[in-house]
Design a protein around this motif. Sequence first.
Motif, mmCIF file in Angstrom:
data_model
loop_
_atom_site.group_PDB
_atom_site.id
_atom_site.type_symbol
_atom_site.label_atom_id
_atom_site.label_comp_id
_atom_site.label_asym_id
_atom_site.label_seq_id
_atom_site.Cartn_x
_atom_site.Cartn_y
_atom_site.Cartn_z
ATOM 1 N N LYS A 53 -5.567 4.717 9.714
ATOM 2 C CA LYS A 53 -4.424 3.805 9.421
ATOM 3 C C LYS A 53 -4.958 2.548 9.395
ATOM 4 O O LYS A 53 -5.688 1.999 10.267
ATOM 5 C CB LYS A 53 -3.604 3.845 10.138
ATOM 6 N N GLY A 54 -4.730 1.970 7.879
ATOM 7 C CA GLY A 54 -5.374 0.542 8.023
ATOM 8 C C GLY A 54 -5.268 0.290 6.441
ATOM 9 O O GLY A 54 -4.886 0.833 5.493
ATOM 10 N N ARG A 55 -5.750 -1.170 6.068
ATOM 11 C CA ARG A 55 -5.733 -1.657 4.832
ATOM 12 C C ARG A 55 -6.909 -1.396 4.138
ATOM 13 O O ARG A 55 -8.107 -1.778 4.832
ATOM 14 C CB ARG A 55 -5.165 -3.241 4.571
ATOM 15 N N ILE A 56 -7.195 -1.080 3.013
ATOM 16 C CA ILE A 56 -8.260 -0.635 2.447
ATOM 17 C C ILE A 56 -9.254 -2.259 2.348
ATOM 18 O O ILE A 56 -10.372 -2.226 2.137
ATOM 19 C CB ILE A 56 -8.344 -0.135 0.866
ATOM 20 N N GLN A 57 -8.337 -3.151 2.026
ATOM 21 C CA GLN A 57 -8.906 -4.511 1.913
ATOM 22 C C GLN A 57 -9.765 -4.981 3.137
ATOM 23 O O GLN A 57 -10.895 -5.689 2.868
ATOM 24 C CB GLN A 57 -7.997 -5.748 1.553
ATOM 25 N N LEU B 296 5.314 2.675 -4.496
ATOM 26 C CA LEU B 296 5.417 2.412 -5.951
ATOM 27 C C LEU B 296 4.870 1.076 -6.319
ATOM 28 O O LEU B 296 4.338 0.987 -7.446
ATOM 29 C CB LEU B 296 6.564 2.638 -6.332
ATOM 30 N N HIS B 297 4.908 0.158 -5.453
ATOM 31 C CA HIS B 297 4.685 -1.423 -6.168
ATOM 32 C C HIS B 297 3.389 -1.865 -5.652
ATOM 33 O O HIS B 297 2.916 -1.485 -4.340
ATOM 34 C CB HIS B 297 5.729 -2.244 -5.681
ATOM 35 N N ASN B 298 2.574 -2.394 -6.155
ATOM 36 C CA ASN B 298 1.322 -2.809 -5.957
ATOM 37 C C ASN B 298 1.099 -4.168 -5.094
ATOM 38 O O ASN B 298 -0.075 -4.861 -5.244
ATOM 39 C CB ASN B 298 0.316 -2.601 -7.108
ATOM 40 N N ASP B 299 1.974 -4.632 -4.592
ATOM 41 C CA ASP B 299 2.313 -5.847 -3.940
ATOM 42 C C ASP B 299 0.986 -6.099 -2.859
ATOM 43 O O ASP B 299 0.135 -6.950 -2.586
ATOM 44 C CB ASP B 299 3.400 -6.390 -3.295
ATOM 45 N N GLU B 300 0.979 -4.853 -2.065
ATOM 46 C CA GLU B 300 0.084 -4.712 -0.843
ATOM 47 C C GLU B 300 -1.376 -4.315 -1.467
ATOM 48 O O GLU B 300 -2.128 -4.472 -0.523
ATOM 49 C CB GLU B 300 0.611 -3.855 0.097
ATOM 50 N N LEU B 301 -1.605 -3.912 -2.734
ATOM 51 C CA LEU B 301 -2.796 -3.635 -3.236
ATOM 52 C C LEU B 301 -2.729 -3.988 -4.631
ATOM 53 O O LEU B 301 -2.999 -3.010 -5.420
ATOM 54 C CB LEU B 301 -3.142 -2.182 -3.022
#
Length: 232
Positions: free
Chosen positions: A90-94, A126-131
Amino acid sequence: MFRFKQFTIHQNRTAMKVCTDSCVLGAYADLGLAGRLLDIGTGTGLLTLMAAQRNPTARIDAVETDEEAVLQAIENVTNSPYSERVRVIKGRIQTFSAEPYTRIVSNPPFYTNHLRSPNQAVNRALHNDELPFEELIASVVRLLNPDGQFWVLLPPFEMNRLSIVAEQAGLRPFRQLNLRHHALKPVFRTIVGFVFDAPANPETDELAIFEADGKTYTESFHHLLQPFYLNF
């Protein structure tokens, strides 16, 4: 629940369900020589498990931000034959850090200005706001082995946008698959493999899912998915 020949995908907790184009990505991408593989935005774990079936020695990390999707992916991986080789994170790829991977695969969110769902999990899927594509490509460049491959699935317009970002970062396409519902329909999804050192003209394949009747699977689609689909 979606049963494959060697594993089962439970999907009651996740916003995004098993879809045909994701299955094509998992079957088409060149994952056979992956010593270490990364699945960005794993969702149910579908691409991770397809990769594990295709490559019996790969060590796979599956990164996902959504808590419910992480729990779902862990469930699916745990109940598969490949649990000892797969790690769900669990985490953000960034901000994710690891040794370089020989293969990275992703079916990322791509909507930018579309109407939102009241379901926040659907929005994240669906939306790329977070990535945004810029952050996705920056993460791939940081985590990919110099001679590795990045495989991604997107609609054609969004793939063109991502390709521009990728080229600016030094990644270029070397192979592409245009996916159609049937031969007379326009391309609705594109799969591209990127590398750091690619020829000027990437190899391009075409795949229609159905014959012109819209019901009968084409021989090419049947052959590609035969190792996975129960009814093939």
